[in-house]
Design an enzyme around this catalytic site. Structure first.
Site, PDB file in Angstrom:
ATOM      1  N   GLY A 210     -20.240  -4.357   5.922  1.00 29.88           N
ATOM      2  CA  GLY A 210     -20.349  -5.815   5.806  1.00 29.88           C
ATOM      3  C   GLY A 210     -21.447  -6.254   4.848  1.00 29.88           C
TER       4      GLY A 210
ATOM      5  N   GLY B 158     -16.035   0.967   4.060  1.00 25.64           N
ATOM      6  CA  GLY B 158     -15.660   2.065   4.950  1.00 25.64           C
ATOM      7  C   GLY B 158     -14.537   2.918   4.385  1.00 25.64           C
TER       8      GLY B 158
ATOM      9  NE  ARG C 155     -24.394   2.824   9.144  1.00 23.08           N
ATOM     10  CZ  ARG C 155     -23.529   1.877   9.474  1.00 23.08           C
ATOM     11  NH1 ARG C 155     -23.225   1.677  10.740  1.00 23.08           N
ATOM     12  NH2 ARG C 155     -22.999   1.110   8.548  1.00 23.08           N
TER      13      ARG C 155
ATOM     14  CE  LYS D 154      -5.990  -9.958   6.694  1.00 20.15           C
ATOM     15  NZ  LYS D 154      -6.495 -10.763   7.804  1.00 20.15           N
TER      16      LYS D 154
HETATM   17  P1  ADP Z   1     -12.829  -1.009   2.504  1.00 15.11           P
HETATM   18  O1  ADP Z   1     -12.911  -0.571   3.951  1.00 15.11           O
HETATM   19  O2  ADP Z   1     -13.288   0.078   1.569  1.00 15.11           O
HETATM   20  O3  ADP Z   1     -13.507  -2.325   2.250  1.00 15.11           O
HETATM   21  P2  ADP Z   1     -10.189  -2.165   2.900  1.00 15.11           P
HETATM   22  O4  ADP Z   1     -10.389  -2.082   4.368  1.00 15.11           O
HETATM   23  O5  ADP Z   1     -10.182  -3.524   2.280  1.00 15.11           O
HETATM   24  O6  ADP Z   1     -11.253  -1.215   2.143  1.00 15.11           O
HETATM   25  O7  ADP Z   1      -8.773  -1.547   2.485  1.00 15.11           O
HETATM   26  C1  ADP Z   1      -8.350  -0.250   2.827  1.00 15.11           C
HETATM   27  C2  ADP Z   1      -6.915  -0.245   3.291  1.00 15.11           C
HETATM   28  O8  ADP Z   1      -6.035  -0.784   2.305  1.00 15.11           O
HETATM   29  C3  ADP Z   1      -6.425   1.166   3.536  1.00 15.11           C
HETATM   30  O9  ADP Z   1      -6.073   1.274   4.892  1.00 15.11           O
HETATM   31  C4  ADP Z   1      -5.197   1.315   2.626  1.00 15.11           C
HETATM   32  O10 ADP Z   1      -4.140   2.024   3.232  1.00 15.11           O
HETATM   33  C5  ADP Z   1      -4.794  -0.122   2.424  1.00 15.11           C
HETATM   34  N1  ADP Z   1      -3.952  -0.275   1.217  1.00 15.11           N
HETATM   35  C6  ADP Z   1      -4.322  -0.078  -0.052  1.00 15.11           C
HETATM   36  N2  ADP Z   1      -3.294  -0.298  -0.894  1.00 15.11           N
HETATM   37  C7  ADP Z   1      -2.240  -0.650  -0.125  1.00 15.11           C
HETATM   38  C8  ADP Z   1      -0.868  -1.014  -0.403  1.00 15.11           C
HETATM   39  N3  ADP Z   1      -0.407  -1.059  -1.666  1.00 15.11           N
HETATM   40  N4  ADP Z   1      -0.064  -1.323   0.642  1.00 15.11           N
HETATM   41  C9  ADP Z   1      -0.558  -1.281   1.903  1.00 15.11           C
HETATM   42  N5  ADP Z   1      -1.821  -0.951   2.223  1.00 15.11           N
HETATM   43  C10 ADP Z   1      -2.654  -0.644   1.227  1.00 15.11           C
END
Ligand code: ADP
Ligand code: MG
Length: 399
Positions: free
Chosen positions: A375, A352, A38, A195
């Site tokens: 966000g 992230g 950043r 999620k």
């Molecule tokens: P971002 O930060 O890019 O928005 P998220 O926080 O939504 O992404 O998701 C990332 C997390 O999802 C990682 O910690 C990854 O391990 C988890 N993940 C992805 N696929 C699976 C899966 N099939 N089972 C459990 N965890 C998963």
């Protein structure tokens, strides 16, 4: 035509005091900055303003204080920030800010204390806006990553002073506009991660906007389960089955193809290099977890991307932190990177874990644009107006 003004529209700013909102909320451990992405994102704007003879006054929040909190002072940041800028950075406390600003010369750069030392910053309090505005003649917002919040330094100030988008903000808005505002079709979106409940708004918006919605990660499990597939012990939000069905229906109505994996990599334990099986989604055993999408799915998705002109990506396709469940994310990211290098695909990614995964795949530099925002990027993917951006398109009182 752009709906907001940029540094190109500022005219002669030599000797003018310019308040610049940056996002210097960098990760720190034991007083040391551990990731200066950043800092680097702010350099272009700050250097340009200083070179044009402005008195550059930088505003940023740091952490989540509700008032003055010495542990969250920006004072220790001035030196490492100056090192990244390659120029000295003065530090100014709120107590004597007016005096300190008046002693600066054209071309000087100063970092003001944490904006959240005023409780009214987060309330967009007119008294705090006035306090900030009194220090400057012009306002530049360069912090896209803080633009989803209507705070005094991110939104209110844009109504109090003539307001402009900084270079980093401008680059972010241009890239995002190319990806979802006025993209070249066909458009693909990859949505993965853990999620689904926090990304429902994103999916609802995307089915209206894109031609191909690729769902991976644990998110895919929720959709597979909603379709009656036995996903064994996988991470899944079973209570969202109806919501998933509604998204299928909306996609069909909007002519958006949803892609779910038809092969997956499963294991019984969530740890590095456990015994795994690669199976059809209909062959997952009760005690197994889906931790990545399979090679056949990756190949099919690569073919989808080859026929697309635009890609927007949020969320890894598997549990990429744990080998070998980074395989699909790395493979598809490399396909997207190659297509981008060939000039057939505009690729934009954010989030992230997504950025971490693309760095891990060694392709972040090949993507057309990587958002530094978390966000704000997701809210933009939901199609929401970001208050900090909307405020820049309002005509200022005397600009
Ligand atoms: P971002 O930060 O890019 O928005 P998220 O926080 O939504 O992404 O998701 C990332 C997390 O999802 C990682 O910690 C990854 O391990 C988890 N993940 C992805 N696929 C699976 C899966 N099939 N089972 C459990 N965890 C998963
Ligand atoms: Mg995350």
């Amino acid at each position: 035509m752009k709906a907001y003004r940029t540094l190109d529209d500022m005219g002669d700013i030599s000797g003018k005091r310019v308040l610049v909102r940056e996002d210097l909320n960098v990760p720190m451990a034991d007083g040391v900055v551990t990731d200066d992405m950043r800092f680097r994102a702010s350099v272009v704007t700050v250097a340009e303003l200083a070179d044009r003879g402005a008195i550059v006054l930088i505003l940023s929040h740091f952490g989540r204080p509700e008032g003055p909190d010495p542990a969250l002072s920006l004072a220790p940041m001035a030196k490492p920030y100056g090192t990244v800028l390659g120029r000295p950075v003065h530090f100014i406390d709120w107590d004597d800010a007016a005096d300190a600003v008046s002693s600066l010369a054209p071309g000087d750069i100063a970092l003001l204390e944490n904006t959240r030392f005023f409780a009214g910053e987060r309330q967009n309090d007119p008294a705090v806006i006035a306090r900030f505005a009194a220090l400057g003649d012009l306002y530049v917002n360069d912090a896209f990553s803080a633009a989803h919040r209507a705070h005094a330094s991110t939104e209110g100030l844009a109504h109090a002073l003539p307001a402009f988008a900084g270079r980093s903000m401008q680059a972010e808005l241009d890239a995002l506009n190319k990806a979802l505002g006025h993209p070249e079709h066909p458009v693909a979106a990859v949505v993965g991660g853990a999620k689904i409940s926090t990304k429902l708004g994103v999916l609802r918006h995307l089915v209206e906007k894109v031609d191909h919605l690729i769902i991976g990660g644990a998110m895919a499990n929720t959709f597979l389960a909603a379709r009656g597939v036995n996903i064994g012990n996988s991470l899944c939000e079973h209570h969202l089955a109806e919501t998933a069905e509604a998204i299928f229906a909306a996609a069909e109505a909007a002519n958006c193809t949803i892609h779910l994996p038809y092969d997956v990599v499963v294991a019984k334990e969530f740890r590095a290099n456990p015994p795994t099986r690669t199976v059809n989604v209909h062959e997952v055993a009760q005690d197994e977890m889906i931790l990545d999408i399979g090679p056949a799915a990756v190949e099919a998705l690569g073919d989808v991307l080859k026929n697309c002109r635009t890609l927007v990506w949020n969320g890894p396709l598997g549990a990429f932190e744990i080998p070998p469940f980074d395989t699909a994310t790395v493979a598809l990211a490399r396909v997207a990177a190659a297509l981008t290098r060939d000039g057939t695909l505009v690729s934009v990614a954010g989030g992230g874990d997504t950025v971490a995964a693309l760095n891990h795949a060694g392709v972040a530099a090949d993507f057309s644009f990587i958002s530094t925002a978390g966000g704000a990027f997701l809210e933009w993917m939901e199609g929401r107006d970001l208050p900090g951006v909307a405020a820049l398109t309002h005509l200022p009182p005397n600009g």
